[in-house]
Design a protein around this motif. Structure first.
Motif, short mmCIF file in Angstrom:
data_model
loop_
_atom_site.label_atom_id
_atom_site.label_comp_id
_atom_site.label_asym_id
_atom_site.label_seq_id
_atom_site.Cartn_x
_atom_site.Cartn_y
_atom_site.Cartn_z
N UNK A 99 0.84 -1.08 -0.06
CA UNK A 99 0.11 0.10 -0.02
C UNK A 99 0.92 1.35 0.03
N UNK A 100 1.88 1.29 0.84
CA UNK A 100 2.75 2.40 0.65
C UNK A 100 3.40 2.77 -0.48
N UNK A 101 3.89 1.54 -1.21
CA UNK A 101 4.54 1.94 -2.48
C UNK A 101 3.42 2.28 -3.40
N UNK A 102 2.20 1.88 -3.61
CA UNK A 102 1.18 2.54 -4.37
C UNK A 102 1.11 3.77 -4.05
N UNK A 103 0.93 4.10 -2.99
CA UNK A 103 0.43 5.65 -2.62
C UNK A 103 1.77 6.70 -2.70
N UNK A 104 2.93 6.08 -2.85
CA UNK A 104 3.95 6.98 -3.01
C UNK A 104 4.61 6.90 -4.39
N UNK A 105 3.88 5.99 -5.22
CA UNK A 105 4.21 6.23 -6.61
C UNK A 105 5.52 5.46 -7.00
N UNK A 106 5.69 4.40 -6.26
CA UNK A 106 6.92 3.56 -6.25
C UNK A 106 7.04 2.41 -7.12
N UNK A 107 5.64 1.94 -7.68
CA UNK A 107 5.27 0.67 -8.16
C UNK A 107 5.42 1.02 -9.84
N UNK A 108 6.00 0.00 -10.38
CA UNK A 108 6.02 -0.29 -11.95
C UNK A 108 4.77 -0.04 -12.44
N UNK A 109 4.51 0.66 -13.35
CA UNK A 109 2.99 1.01 -13.78
C UNK A 109 3.05 0.52 -15.17
N UNK A 114 -2.03 1.47 -14.43
CA UNK A 114 -2.21 0.25 -13.48
C UNK A 114 -0.92 -0.33 -13.12
N UNK A 115 -0.79 -1.03 -11.75
CA UNK A 115 0.50 -1.64 -11.46
C UNK A 115 0.72 -2.54 -12.73
N UNK A 116 2.10 -2.68 -13.21
CA UNK A 116 2.50 -3.70 -14.21
C UNK A 116 2.19 -5.14 -13.49
N UNK A 117 1.46 -6.06 -14.11
CA UNK A 117 1.36 -7.32 -13.53
C UNK A 117 2.64 -8.20 -13.41
N UNK A 118 2.69 -8.78 -12.12
CA UNK A 118 3.97 -9.46 -11.70
C UNK A 118 3.42 -11.09 -11.54
N UNK A 119 3.83 -11.77 -10.54
CA UNK A 119 3.45 -13.01 -9.90
C UNK A 119 2.05 -12.70 -9.22
N UNK A 120 1.25 -13.24 -10.00
CA UNK A 120 -0.33 -12.92 -9.35
C UNK A 120 -0.40 -11.60 -9.05
N UNK A 121 -0.57 -11.13 -7.76
CA UNK A 121 -1.12 -9.68 -7.71
C UNK A 121 -0.03 -8.87 -6.84
N UNK A 122 1.31 -9.46 -7.05
CA UNK A 122 2.56 -8.76 -6.68
C UNK A 122 2.69 -7.46 -7.56
N UNK A 123 3.36 -6.36 -7.15
CA UNK A 123 3.97 -5.15 -7.76
C UNK A 123 5.40 -5.14 -7.66
N UNK A 124 5.88 -4.74 -8.56
CA UNK A 124 7.26 -4.39 -8.73
C UNK A 124 7.73 -3.11 -8.56
N UNK A 125 8.81 -2.84 -7.37
CA UNK A 125 9.06 -1.59 -7.11
C UNK A 125 9.84 -1.23 -8.21
N UNK A 126 9.89 0.12 -8.57
CA UNK A 126 10.81 0.51 -9.69
C UNK A 126 11.96 1.46 -8.88
N UNK A 127 13.02 0.49 -9.36
CA UNK A 127 14.13 1.00 -8.80
C UNK A 127 15.03 2.03 -9.51
#
Length: 127
Positions: A99-109, A114-127
């Motif tokens: 939730x923190x990553x989504x709120x702060x815009x840290x997820x790969x979109x 929308x969050x780019x699909x990963x394993x099931x419902x996982x999100x990937x952090x944009x490093x």
């Protein structure tokens, strides 16, 4: 996984080898807890990628790690850049990094925003 399963495994190793002299380390991948998930790519038992210790799974973590250290066994863990929504876990947690990553815009979109699909419902952090 969990403390009792690892202790049982180590007892078998000690009984088989006679000591822990040939054991340098043990990898405890499930330190964050185990979860069952069905991803099209790889249905399996996985981990709660929230990267905090699951005290339900390893309730005596510090003493357990110290116990292993006394036997000269190092503890190995790992992290990766995936996060899952730990609120679905059903056991206590301190932070929901998903939730923190989504709120702060840290997820790969995705291009659709929308969050780019990963394993099931996982999100990937944009490093």
């Amino acid at each position: 996984g969990g403390t009792s399963a690892v202790r049982a495994l180590l007892a078998k190793v000690r009984d088989s080898l006679g000591s822990f002299d040939d054991v340098a380390a043990i990898w405890l991948q499930d330190w964050t807890g185990q979860r069952n998930f069905t991803a099209p790519q790889l249905p399996r038992v996985g981990l709660w990628w929230n990267w905090e210790l699951d005290l339900t799974h390893y309730p005596d973590w510090v003493s357990f790690v110290n116990e292993l250290k006394e036997s000269d066994i190092r503890v190995l863990t790992y992290v990766n850049p995936l996060l899952v929504n730990v609120s679905l876990r059903g056991t206590p947690f301190v932070r929901n990094m998903y939730e923190e990553a989504l709120e702060l815009g840290y997820a790969v979109m995705s291009e659709a925003g929308k969050p780019a699909p990963q394993y099931g419902e996982a999100i990937l952090i944009d490093l």
